[in-house]
Design an enzyme around this catalytic site. Structure first.
Site, PDB file in Angstrom:
ATOM      1  CG  ASP A  54     143.326 -53.199 -80.729  1.00 60.51           C
ATOM      2  OD1 ASP A  54     142.850 -53.973 -79.870  1.00 60.51           O
ATOM      3  OD2 ASP A  54     143.529 -53.548 -81.915  1.00 60.51           O
ATOM      4  CB  SER A  55     139.719 -53.302 -76.147  1.00 59.08           C
ATOM      5  OG  SER A  55     140.681 -53.270 -75.105  1.00 59.08           O
ATOM      6  CE  LYS A 123     146.784 -58.179 -77.274  1.00 60.32           C
ATOM      7  NZ  LYS A 123     145.950 -58.129 -78.507  1.00 60.32           N
ATOM      8  CD  GLU A 125     143.745 -58.134 -82.916  1.00 59.60           C
ATOM      9  OE1 GLU A 125     143.082 -58.371 -83.949  1.00 59.60           O
ATOM     10  OE2 GLU A 125     143.307 -57.474 -81.960  1.00 59.60           O
ATOM     11  CD  GLU A 192     139.290 -61.578 -78.016  1.00 58.80           C
ATOM     12  OE1 GLU A 192     140.388 -61.028 -78.174  1.00 58.80           O
ATOM     13  OE2 GLU A 192     138.208 -60.950 -77.965  1.00 58.80           O
TER      14      GLU A 192
HETATM   15  O1  KIV Z   1     142.522 -55.032 -76.987  1.00 59.18           O
HETATM   16  C1  KIV Z   1     142.459 -55.771 -75.975  1.00 59.18           C
HETATM   17  O2  KIV Z   1     142.105 -55.355 -74.881  1.00 59.18           O
HETATM   18  C2  KIV Z   1     142.845 -57.163 -76.172  1.00 59.18           C
HETATM   19  C3  KIV Z   1     142.608 -58.115 -75.052  1.00 59.18           C
HETATM   20  C4  KIV Z   1     141.175 -58.301 -74.772  1.00 59.18           C
HETATM   21  C5  KIV Z   1     143.331 -59.387 -75.253  1.00 59.18           C
HETATM   22  O3  KIV Z   1     143.329 -57.510 -77.211  1.00 59.18           O
END
Ligand code: KIV
Length: 291
Positions: A54-55, A123, A125, A192
């Site tokens: 989600d980055s 994934k 969090e 992280e």
């Molecule tokens: O959103 C992302 O890219 C991430 C990674 C940096 C682990 O969660």
């Protein structure tokens, strides 16, 4: 793509192969990437796991944080990434607000990422109640990657984008979350922004592959964001970012050169144009002349 793809490993990555890598002590390489060309780059570079993180909310959609990105937006990025991949294992982030409220919601969202986006796994969090969400998604047949330490979706509650687990008490909580996620069935967990020494202490307790980002060198693998590692983003970035390229500079130089050429009538050159049979051209002129 001009750089010849280096065929490092032609077998698609699977969960057993990731577990085997941990067992053999082979580092797992993960990259956050979000579209067709970056997926092709990851494929050609022999990356093991691609995360549609989600980055991408910030790096490719221009949001100020990961919070606003929607399920539909991330599914669109996941599907584009899928089309560029053959070998790496594809994980998609569940966006903020799309899984926390209940198991049914979490399963339904995860299923959309698999069905519509082509993700191999999702994934999510955090620990605490997310352990239940993880168990539910895993029971529904979808592999889950956990994420503890600095969890950007809830960074406001954590006091900002800063390292976590820096007191014994905070590190114990982090360990409890990681172990609970492992017990709930996560096939892997991202750690992280935690002290390297804390990661070192905890690794002996982890049976599943741990992928670090700002967690030192003791983890089973590393993840970086495509735009950070290639320098496609302005600014210095977090402490853990290492730049392996200056692609933003190269892109600006390229587009500026093109703009200069257009303004100076250096582009297009004869090689860039199409021809017409002289007879046809003569006829065209006559017909235009005749009105
Ligand atoms: O959103 C992302 O890219 C991430 C990674 C940096 C682990 O969660």
């Amino acid at each position: 793509m001009s750089a010849a793809p280096q065929v490092l490993d032609t077998l698609p990555m699977t969960l057993p192969r990731l577990a085997e890598k941990k067992r053999l002590g082979e580092q797992i390489v993960m990259v956050s990437a979000y579209d067709y060309p970056s997926a092709q780059v990851a494929e050609a570079a022999g990356v093991d796991v691609v995360l549609v993180g989600d980055s991408g909310a910030m790096t490719v959609l221009g949001y100020p944080s990961t919070v606003p990105v929607t399920v539909d937006e991330l599914i669109m990025l996941t599907a584009a990434t899928r089309r560029g991949l053959r070998t790496p294992f594809l994980v998609a982030d569940l966006p903020f607000g799309s899984y926390e409220a209940g198991d049914e919601l979490a399963i339904a969202t995860a299923q959309r990422f698999v069905k519509e986006g082509g993700a191999d796994a999702v994934k999510l969090e955090g620990g605490g109640v997310m352990v239940d969400r993880t168990r539910a998604i895993v029971a529904a047949g979808i592999p889950v990657m956990g994420h503890v330490g600095l969890t950007p979706q809830t960074s406001t509650a954590l006091g900002g984008y800063k390292a976590q687990g820096r007191t014994a008490e905070a590190a114990v909580k982090l360990a409890r979350d990681a172990l609970a996620l492992q017990d709930a069935g996560c096939f892997s967990i991202v750690w992280e922004a935690i002290p390297a020494a804390v990661a070192e202490e905890l690794m002996a307790r982890m049976d599943v592959p741990v992928i670090g980002i700002g967690a030192g060198g003791a983890t089973d693998g590393q993840v970086l964001v495509f735009h950070d590692l290639l320098g496609i983003r302005e600014g210095v970035g977090a402490r853990f970012v290492k730049r392996y390229g200056d692609v933003m500079d190269a892109m600006v130089r390229g587009v500026r050169a093109y703009a200069d050429d257009v303004r100076a009538h250096r582009y297009p050159e004869p090689d860039h144009t199409y021809s017409i049979d002289p007879g046809e051209l003569t006829e065209l002129r006559e017909r235009l002349h005749a009105g």
